[in-house]
Each structure stands twice: as C-alpha cells, then as structure tokens.
Design a protein around this motif. Structure first.
Motif, PDB file in Angstrom:
ATOM      1  N   LYS A   1     -29.516  21.488  24.299  1.00 57.96           N
ATOM      2  CA  LYS A   1     -29.167  20.918  25.602  1.00 57.96           C
ATOM      3  C   LYS A   1     -28.452  21.941  26.475  1.00 57.96           C
ATOM      4  N   ILE A   2     -27.494  22.636  25.872  1.00 59.77           N
ATOM      5  CA  ILE A   2     -26.774  23.674  26.615  1.00 59.77           C
ATOM      6  C   ILE A   2     -26.779  24.971  25.815  1.00 59.77           C
TER       7      ILE A   2
ATOM      8  N   SER B   1     -27.941  19.929  37.414  1.00 58.86           N
ATOM      9  CA  SER B   1     -28.932  20.376  36.437  1.00 58.86           C
ATOM     10  C   SER B   1     -29.293  21.834  36.693  1.00 58.86           C
ATOM     11  N   ASN B   2     -29.730  22.514  35.653  1.00 58.63           N
ATOM     12  CA  ASN B   2     -30.138  23.916  35.764  1.00 58.63           C
ATOM     13  C   ASN B   2     -29.063  24.764  36.434  1.00 58.63           C
TER      14      ASN B   2
ATOM     15  N   TYR C   1     -25.139  27.012  35.871  1.00 56.64           N
ATOM     16  CA  TYR C   1     -24.334  27.789  34.928  1.00 56.64           C
ATOM     17  C   TYR C   1     -22.940  28.009  35.517  1.00 56.64           C
TER      18      TYR C   1
ATOM     19  N   TYR D   1     -18.570  20.616  27.324  1.00 56.10           N
ATOM     20  CA  TYR D   1     -19.829  19.884  27.532  1.00 56.10           C
ATOM     21  C   TYR D   1     -19.655  18.434  27.137  1.00 56.10           C
TER      22      TYR D   1
ATOM     23  N   GLU E   1     -21.639  15.304  26.338  1.00 56.61           N
ATOM     24  CA  GLU E   1     -23.010  14.979  25.940  1.00 56.61           C
ATOM     25  C   GLU E   1     -23.545  13.727  26.638  1.00 56.61           C
TER      26      GLU E   1
ATOM     27  N   GLY F   1     -23.410  14.606  30.881  1.00 57.15           N
ATOM     28  CA  GLY F   1     -24.091  15.840  31.252  1.00 57.15           C
ATOM     29  C   GLY F   1     -23.242  16.792  32.067  1.00 57.15           C
TER      30      GLY F   1
ATOM     31  N   ILE G   1     -20.758  19.950  32.513  1.00 60.95           N
ATOM     32  CA  ILE G   1     -20.347  21.185  31.858  1.00 60.95           C
ATOM     33  C   ILE G   1     -19.090  21.703  32.536  1.00 60.95           C
TER      34      ILE G   1
ATOM     35  N   PHE H   1     -27.209  24.850  31.228  1.00 59.54           N
ATOM     36  CA  PHE H   1     -28.214  23.962  30.642  1.00 59.54           C
ATOM     37  C   PHE H   1     -29.454  24.729  30.209  1.00 59.54           C
ATOM     38  N   ASN H   2     -30.075  24.261  29.128  1.00 55.98           N
ATOM     39  CA  ASN H   2     -31.350  24.832  28.680  1.00 55.98           C
ATOM     40  C   ASN H   2     -32.440  24.530  29.698  1.00 55.98           C
TER      41      ASN H   2
END
Length: 244
Positions: A8-9, A93-94, A96, A110, A112, A115, A117, A243-244
């Motif tokens: 996930k991350i 999302s997406n 860093y 994080y 879970e 969502g 970070i 996020f991955n």
C-alpha cells in the motif's frame, strides 16, 4: 533504498552514496548539487517530484496538512519548501511526503483505514515538545484517524550511545524525561528513540505497530551525522513515505 513496501505504501531512505539531500539557505552551488542528487534519487525510487511535498524544518512540533495545491512544493526548489513546520500529513493519492535528517529522527506515519500518510522531523527540541504525539493528534483531529489503525516507523537517528547532553539541555531532559537520561562514565546521554516510542504508546499506537530502525547515524557511516561530521553546511539524508 526501500525500507518498507507493504503493498500500500513505500518508505525510502537515501544514504551518503546518494549525496546530500538538504538545501542550504542562499547557497546556490550547494543547492544545484542537491537538486541533482534529488532528481537521481527520485528517479531511482520511481517518484514523480511533482507529487512530492518537502518541508523546511525549524525544530518545533507544528504539523502542516498538505493539500492538492502543495504537491511539488520543496521537491526541487528550496524557496517552495513548506516553512515553519516539522511535520506533514496528507490524504492525497499518489503523493509523497519527505523530511531530511542528519541525527534527527524521521517519523513516518500511515493510517491503514483512512489512507493518511505523514512524515515528521524529530530533533531533540521536537522530541522534548512531543512532535510524535502532535502528529497523531493532528491526524485524529483532521482526518478522524484512530490510533489502533496507525503504523509508525522511526528512521535512523542519533541513539543513546552518542547523544550526549550538558548544561541547560541536560537539565531540561532531567526535568521532563528523567527516565531516559543515562549516566555514563563520560557524561550524560539521552535515549531519544525510547522517548519517541513512549510518546507514541501514550498516543494510543500499538507497540506492534511501531518499527524502529536499528542504525545510529553517528555510528553508521552510511548516514549523514551532524555531530560526527561537523561540516560548515549541514548535509542530510532523505526519508520519504508515499503510496504504491
């Protein structure tokens, strides 16, 4: 390079071989090299710098909520770093979040369930002012985070083997965190990492959800250390969560 990848991350840590990741105020030559180092590291990690947010640490405990308009700030430009704060939180999302360190501890966060970070820079001043607890509280207050769903990683920093304190700093820790002041033959030392763990536990984070990096930045030449290197301009490694 990759410290954590749970599907996930991801968490990335640069090291000395990746070069200095910290901008220097008004030092164009240094900053050009930092930009080059960052570009290479981001490319190696598969990070789009336009989706990354970096702060300009002030050794405090303030947390900034990074929104859509903040994406890209501080990634490749000293002047656009988020100033006056030592922590970042984001639900984008997406995206860093990045902090730097050279004895100070990076805290990566994080949630879970929501969502969210987070990333924070914990120097001794941030530790004594409970930046870890502030990061958790800010996530609760603004994103509804529940501590039981939160995982936290404490990155490399100066450990009790080398964080020696004297005078006013010693008195401060003896007053506020006496259980973590260690008396040795050559003086007094403080276990900042253990204080951070205590603060996280006090904030409701489960012990099994706290991961501590084993490296002491002073001992391990893989990482920059201000106390060890004593350079004119501080050099630091990067800690990034996204996020991955």
């Amino acid at each position: 390079m990759i410290w954590e990848n749970n599907g996930k991350i991801k968490i990335f840590l640069s090291d000395v071989d990746d070069g200095n990741m910290l901008f220097a105020q008004g030092r164009d030559e240094i900053n050009r090299q930092v930009v080059d180092n960052r570009k290479k590291f981001f490319e190696k990690c598969g990070i789009d710098p336009s989706r990354l947010v970096n702060l300009k640490a002030v050794h405090g405990n303030k947390i900034f909520l990074a929104g859509k308009n903040d994406l890209g700030k501080g990634a490749l430009d000293d002047d656009t770093r988020i100033a006056g704060v030592d922590g970042l939180l984001s639900k984008l999302s997406n995206s860093y979040l990045m902090v730097t360190g050279a004895d100070c501890f990076p805290i990566l966060f994080y949630d879970e369930k929501t969502g969210v970070i987070g990333a924070a820079h914990a120097g001794w001043k941030g530790v004594i002012n409970n930046i870890a607890g502030e990061l958790i509280k800010t996530a609760k207050d603004n994103f509804g985070s529940n501590a039981k769903n939160v995982k936290v990683w404490i990155g490399p920093g100066i450990k009790s083997c080398h964080f020696q304190v004297k005078n006013e700093v010693l008195e401060l820790f003896q007053t506020k965190e006496p259980d973590y002041v260690l008396k040795k033959e050559n003086g007094y030392f403080v276990d900042l990492q253990a204080i951070l763990r205590r603060q996280l536990l006090a904030s409701g984070i489960f012990d099994e959800n706290i991961t501590m990096h084993n490296a002491c930045t002073f001992c391990d030449l893989k990482y920059f250390s201000n106390r060890r290197d004593k350079k004119q301009f501080l050099e630091a490694f990067a800690a990034i969560i996204g996020f991955n």
